[in-house]
Enzyme design. Sequence first.
Site, PDB file in Angstrom:
ATOM      1  N   HIS C 234     -26.553   8.260 -33.969  1.00  0.00           N
ATOM      2  CA  HIS C 234     -26.483   8.477 -32.800  1.00  0.00           C
ATOM      3  C   HIS C 234     -27.059  10.282 -32.548  1.00  0.00           C
ATOM      4  CE1 HIS C 234     -24.808   7.637 -28.311  1.00  0.00           C
ATOM      5  NE2 HIS C 234     -24.197   8.985 -28.538  1.00  0.00           N
ATOM      6  N   GLU C 235     -26.005  10.763 -32.924  1.00  0.00           N
ATOM      7  CA  GLU C 235     -25.694  12.600 -32.815  1.00  0.00           C
ATOM      8  C   GLU C 235     -27.750  12.971 -33.037  1.00  0.00           C
ATOM      9  OE1 GLU C 235     -24.565  13.688 -30.263  1.00  0.00           O
ATOM     10  OE2 GLU C 235     -22.336  12.105 -30.184  1.00  0.00           O
ATOM     11  N   HIS C 238     -29.498  12.669 -30.060  1.00  0.00           N
ATOM     12  CA  HIS C 238     -29.430  13.339 -28.942  1.00  0.00           C
ATOM     13  C   HIS C 238     -30.506  14.273 -29.278  1.00  0.00           C
ATOM     14  CE1 HIS C 238     -26.855  11.113 -25.922  1.00  0.00           C
ATOM     15  NE2 HIS C 238     -25.934  11.583 -26.811  1.00  0.00           N
ATOM     16  N   GLU C 289     -27.362   8.842 -22.892  1.00  0.00           N
ATOM     17  CA  GLU C 289     -26.746   7.626 -24.194  1.00  0.00           C
ATOM     18  C   GLU C 289     -26.941   6.535 -24.359  1.00  0.00           C
ATOM     19  OE1 GLU C 289     -24.644   8.859 -25.837  1.00  0.00           O
ATOM     20  OE2 GLU C 289     -23.627  10.397 -24.462  1.00  0.00           O
TER      21      GLU C 289
END
Lengths: 227, 218, 371
Positions: C234-235, C238, C289
């Site tokens: 997930h990071e 980003h 997100e």
Amino acid sequence: MQYEILARPAASAARLTLQAGESITCEVGAMIAMSSGFNVETTTRNKGGGGGIVKGLKRMFAGENLFLNHFTATQPNQTLIIGPGLLGDIIHYPMRGGTLIVQGSSWLASATGIDIDATWQGLGKALFSGESMFWVKCSGAGDLFLNSFGAIYPVDVTGQYVVDTGHIVAFEDSLEFRIGKASKSLVGSFLGGEGLVCKFSGQGRLYCQSHNPPSFGKLLGPKLKPR
Amino acid sequence: METEIRNKPSFANIRIKLGPGDRVIAEADAMASMSSTIDIKTMWSGGFLRAVLKRVFGSESLFVNEFSTESEGELILTQPFPGDIECLELKGNTLYLQPGAFLACEPTVRLGVGWAGLRMLIAREGLFRLKVSGTGRVWFGAYGGIFQREISDEYVVDSGHLVAYEPSINVRIGMAGGIFSSFFSGEGLVTKVTGPGRIYMQSRSFGGLAAWTNSHLW
Amino acid sequence: MMGELLFSGGVFSDAIDGGRAGAEIELLPMGILARTPDGKRFEVPYRECQLEIGGFSGWMVFCRNRDRSLTIFCEDRKFPSALSSASAGILDEQLNDKLKKQKSESRRGSLIAAAVLVAIVLLVVGGYFGVRAGARAAVRAVPTSVDREIGAMAFESMELGGPELDDPAVAEALQSMIDRLAPHAALNGMEFEVHVVDSPMVNAFALPGGKIVVYTGLVAQAAEPEQVAGVLAHEMAHVTLRHGLHRIGQALGLAAAVNLLLGDTGGLVAKGSDLFQLASINSYSRDQENAADAEGARMLHAAGMDPMALTRFLEALKEEKGDLPGVVSWMGTHPRHEERIEAIRRQAAEWPKQEFAKIDVDWADIQELAK
């Protein structure tokens, strides 16, 4: 030692002329310029005096630097120019053996014959005066230089005199100093914006500054970007 | 009552010698020092409602202090920022003061707050302004030097530099040049004043100090 | 019919010390009389009177004598009509002319003010959306080296909230997961590098360019290594989607628009340098997100890791949150977990079924080290 105060009153600086062997103790960072014949020494204590680290620490809490710079002339006719960080005036106060209590950030420089001590003025007084928790006590004999935010005006107190806490520069210790309310009613003192003030009584000289650093900060602070 | 403005122009402060029966009214927090023979009385500035308006919209204090004495004494009044102070004697005429400019007046002077209008908000001069009228002396201060000018035709002042003006002065908002130069020259919007009447300006602006400081913070 | 004849106003005259005074104004049969508080009298005969209208309110009437050495002024709204009747019509022509002009000017003034207000609102609103769109396009054109520089700068100046963990074993384990995921990243040129900070916070964040900071609290909280891999993916998403740069672009752009409007160009530079100190870079928008969830899940699936591990981690956090008030920062910045879990589940269901290889680390060991 000879002195001359330049650029008064808005951006004052003091030009000192020292002969070989003479020395002066300054706030760290006060030196603007100097001739080459100086020996500079940084210590936590008065030149040749006692105190050491404890007095240094007390000075640090008093809004002064832990360290002091001692400038000693090694050749004749050496000039040293010193000034404070703030806009404002500088005055020369010749000490002749008495004691002068100086507000933390107003002490600029003193001759080596003057003993510098940060004195605790009692909890109640310190708490309510708000401006500076500590005061620097200067005693002995010699030249003392004080700086201010704004102009400095002397008041010869006989009887009683009232000063807003942010406006005190220094006072002779023959004056008694007490925190009190500005007007007769306590509520009025706070609502009126004057809050608590310093009341001096006795006989002696008091130096005040025309402007109040906390008031200036309160106005400018909200306009500055957050850090 | 003897008065003197000292340390002009950079650190102006007012020294007032009060005798029995003399009274002077000053903005809250203006007192630097005084003889202990002087009494302070705190009052709403211009009545409760006006005081609240003044606090909320003019960013001035809710209260003013009245200084008086039964014997005699000395009083030092000052402003929060370094700069000049001007004394003006009102003879039944009116003057509008920008927020923060008012320092002190004699009790015969009426203090009021007035809606300055949307145009003054756009000029970043504040929605409200202080109105002083009646007879007697008024002291007001500025950040930097104060200079005055008698206006007969049109005159342009950078926003933030206007300190006081008479009601006979018409104030309009204009651009310093064309759209492009107004936005990119840093002059932005300016205040155009038309006479007849007198205006007082300050040589620095507090907003300018804040902007300068902000751009040099690290 | 005669109206009121007494008004309050003022006088400009060189005969007064200071040039001005307030005055009581009386309309006499012959002219306008002004009496100052100290008793001086000034008079302007109607025949000589030259009228002007202006002042701050726009309704002040100025009556001047022939050589303009004397001006009597009054702001009373009733003054013009009283003046008209008192002067028996002598001043009507001037008065009507000036009043008409004043009216049209004030109407034009309010029109301009309204137009300016509308324009400002349009500029701000339009500028905001324009800048958002513009920033997206601009970010695509920025080389990835800029991401790395910003990330490195931000990392240097950041308060991490704890020291980096001494034992390299935890960081190595996490780095091995990242190395499996990295070949499937949507954007080349990012250098993924994990830093483990010794702190009970259940948190992880990524800086532009690929620096990823994981708190030991998060390692301790995850029941299986796959869950941590989910957070890392997930990071990383980003980073590869360059969300940090988007946010800087938007913030800068908006600040620039506002500054230009207010004519304060000096502040622009200050704002720019400010934004590079970004600690706020971790606060991403809801859309960002969601995008990071989807992209993270895709990377996990492509790397042969279970994308549902992220949902299991989110669920575990949801249950534990009650016991760990204030510590679960990763949840704090990532709200609406039910919606997110559902979105990931829906997405994963569309992908072909696949056997996921277990991540080959002794998780109990790693968690012990992270305590």
